[in-house]
Enzyme design. Structure first.
Site, mmCIF file in Angstrom:
data_model
loop_
_atom_site.group_PDB
_atom_site.id
_atom_site.type_symbol
_atom_site.label_atom_id
_atom_site.label_comp_id
_atom_site.label_asym_id
_atom_site.label_seq_id
_atom_site.Cartn_x
_atom_site.Cartn_y
_atom_site.Cartn_z
ATOM 1 N N LYS A 13 0.829 -1.213 0.000
ATOM 2 C CA LYS A 13 0.000 0.000 0.000
ATOM 3 C C LYS A 13 0.869 1.272 0.000
ATOM 4 O O LYS A 13 0.617 2.204 -0.754
ATOM 5 C CB LYS A 13 -0.923 0.047 1.241
ATOM 6 C CG LYS A 13 -1.777 -1.191 1.432
ATOM 7 C CD LYS A 13 -2.688 -1.063 2.639
ATOM 8 C CE LYS A 13 -1.998 -0.921 3.983
ATOM 9 N NZ LYS A 13 -1.265 -2.130 4.417
ATOM 10 N N ARG A 133 12.648 -1.879 10.730
ATOM 11 C CA ARG A 133 11.455 -1.486 11.497
ATOM 12 C C ARG A 133 11.287 -2.420 12.686
ATOM 13 O O ARG A 133 11.292 -3.632 12.535
ATOM 14 C CB ARG A 133 10.226 -1.563 10.584
ATOM 15 C CG ARG A 133 9.743 -0.206 10.141
ATOM 16 C CD ARG A 133 8.573 -0.317 9.225
ATOM 17 N NE ARG A 133 7.366 -0.827 9.880
ATOM 18 C CZ ARG A 133 6.151 -0.732 9.355
ATOM 19 N NH1 ARG A 133 5.996 -0.165 8.185
ATOM 20 N NH2 ARG A 133 5.113 -1.214 9.986
ATOM 21 N N ARG A 144 0.204 -9.037 13.575
ATOM 22 C CA ARG A 144 -0.372 -8.038 12.660
ATOM 23 C C ARG A 144 -1.241 -8.697 11.599
ATOM 24 O O ARG A 144 -2.285 -8.164 11.221
ATOM 25 C CB ARG A 144 0.732 -7.188 12.034
ATOM 26 C CG ARG A 144 1.210 -6.115 13.012
ATOM 27 C CD ARG A 144 2.666 -5.750 12.808
ATOM 28 N NE ARG A 144 2.910 -5.082 11.564
ATOM 29 C CZ ARG A 144 4.079 -5.163 10.903
ATOM 30 N NH1 ARG A 144 5.063 -5.911 11.361
ATOM 31 N NH2 ARG A 144 4.243 -4.513 9.795
HETATM 32 P P1 AMP Z 1 1.681 0.391 9.219
HETATM 33 O O1 AMP Z 1 2.889 1.184 8.875
HETATM 34 O O2 AMP Z 1 0.441 0.875 8.531
HETATM 35 O O3 AMP Z 1 1.874 -1.096 9.061
HETATM 36 O O4 AMP Z 1 1.406 0.630 10.791
HETATM 37 C C1 AMP Z 1 2.369 0.274 11.765
HETATM 38 C C2 AMP Z 1 1.686 0.167 13.119
HETATM 39 O O5 AMP Z 1 1.140 1.436 13.474
HETATM 40 C C3 AMP Z 1 0.523 -0.803 13.208
HETATM 41 O O6 AMP Z 1 0.939 -2.142 13.422
HETATM 42 C C4 AMP Z 1 -0.253 -0.230 14.380
HETATM 43 O O7 AMP Z 1 0.376 -0.529 15.616
HETATM 44 C C5 AMP Z 1 -0.107 1.267 14.151
HETATM 45 N N1 AMP Z 1 -1.195 1.786 13.274
HETATM 46 C C6 AMP Z 1 -1.052 2.345 12.035
HETATM 47 N N2 AMP Z 1 -2.242 2.694 11.535
HETATM 48 C C7 AMP Z 1 -3.164 2.356 12.470
HETATM 49 C C8 AMP Z 1 -4.575 2.430 12.527
HETATM 50 N N3 AMP Z 1 -5.305 2.934 11.511
HETATM 51 N N4 AMP Z 1 -5.186 1.976 13.656
HETATM 52 C C9 AMP Z 1 -4.486 1.482 14.688
HETATM 53 N N5 AMP Z 1 -3.155 1.357 14.683
HETATM 54 C C10 AMP Z 1 -2.487 1.786 13.587
#
Ligand code: AMP
Length: 187
Positions: A13, A133, A144
Site C-alpha cells: 500500500k 522497522r 499483525r
Molecule cells: P503500518 O505502517 O500501517 O503497518 O502501521 C504500523 C503500526 O502502526 C501498526 O501495526 C499499528 O500498531 C499502528 N497503526 C497504524 N495505523 C493504524 C490504525 N489505523 N489503527 C491502529 N493502529 C495503527
C-alpha cells in the site's frame, strides 16, 4: 480524488501510494508513518503508541481517528489524498464517514490489495532486514496478520456495501501493480 488503500501489512500500500503521488500528485496519508515519526520524536503521542506498535497491536481507535481528523483538513489535502493504513477497524471507518460527511468530501475508491499470507511474511521479513522497522519481527508480523483478519478484513464488506471497493491482485512487480491501480482508479 479521495482513495483508501486497504490490505494487510506488506501488501504494498505504501509503495503504491508513493507511486500514485508521483503520477497523480495526490498525497499519501499513512497513519503508520505519522505514528513512527511521533515515536522517533519522543512526543506524548509517540510514547503512547510505541508499546502497541512494537507488539503489532493496533493503537486505540480514538488516537488514530484524532490524527486523521486533523490531517485531512490541512491545505495539502485539498486536491485529495490516499489513506494508507487507515481505517483498520469498523469503528475507524464509521468515524471517517462522519468526518468526511461533515467536511463534505466523498470517497471515490477503496482499493483492496490481495496478497497471499506466505508472500506477505517474506516481504515483511525482507523489509525488516532493509529498513530495520522494530515491528517487522516474526512475532509481531504474526500478530499483525491475525489482527488484519479479525479487525480490518470486515472493512471489505463495509466498502463493498458502499459500492466503492475495487479488488487488485497485489502480486507481481511494483510497476505491474501500479498499472492495476491505474486501471481501477482511472488515473
Ligand atoms: P503500518 O505502517 O500501517 O503497518 O502501521 C504500523 C503500526 O502502526 C501498526 O501495526 C499499528 O500498531 C499502528 N497503526 C497504524 N495505523 C493504524 C490504525 N489505523 N489503527 C491502529 N493502529 C495503527
Amino acid at each position: 480524488m479521495q482513495l483508501i488503500f486497504l490490505g494487510p501489512p506488506g501488501a504494498g500500500k505504501g509503495t503504491q501510494a508513493k507511486i500514485f503521488l508521483d503520477r497523480a500528485g495526490i498525497i499519501q496519508i499513512s497513519t503508520g508513518d505519522i505514528l513512527r515519526a511521533a515515536v522517533a520524536k519522543g512526543t506524548e503521542l509517540g510514547k503512547q503508541a510505541k508499546a502497541f506498535m512494537d507488539k503489532g497491536e493496533l493503537v486505540p481507535d480514538s488516537v488514530v481517528i484524532g490524527i486523521i481528523e486533523q490531517r485531512i483538513q490541512e491545505p495539502d489535502c485539498k486536491k485529495g489524498f490516499v489513506l494508507d493504513g487507515f481505517p483498520r477497524t469498523i469503528e475507524q471507518a464509521e468515524a471517517l464517514d462522519a468526518i468526511l460527511a461533515k467536511l463534505n468530501i466523498a470517497l471515490d475508491h477503496v482499493v483492496n490489495f490481495e496478497v497471499p499470507d506466505e508472500e506477505l511474511v517474506q516481504r515483511l521479513l525482507g523489509r525488516a532486514a532493509q529498513e530495520g522497522r522494530s515491528d517487522d519481527n516474526p512475532d509481531s508480523i504474526k500478530n499483525r496478520l491475525q489482527i488484519f483478519k479479525d479487525k480490518t478484513q470486515p472493512l471489505i464488506r463495509y466498502y463493498e456495501g458502499k459500492k466503492i471497493l475495487r479488488h487488485i491482485n497485489g502480486t507481481g512487480s511494483t510497476t505491474e501493480i501500479a498499472d492495476k491501480v491505474k486501471a481501477v482508479v482511472g488515473v
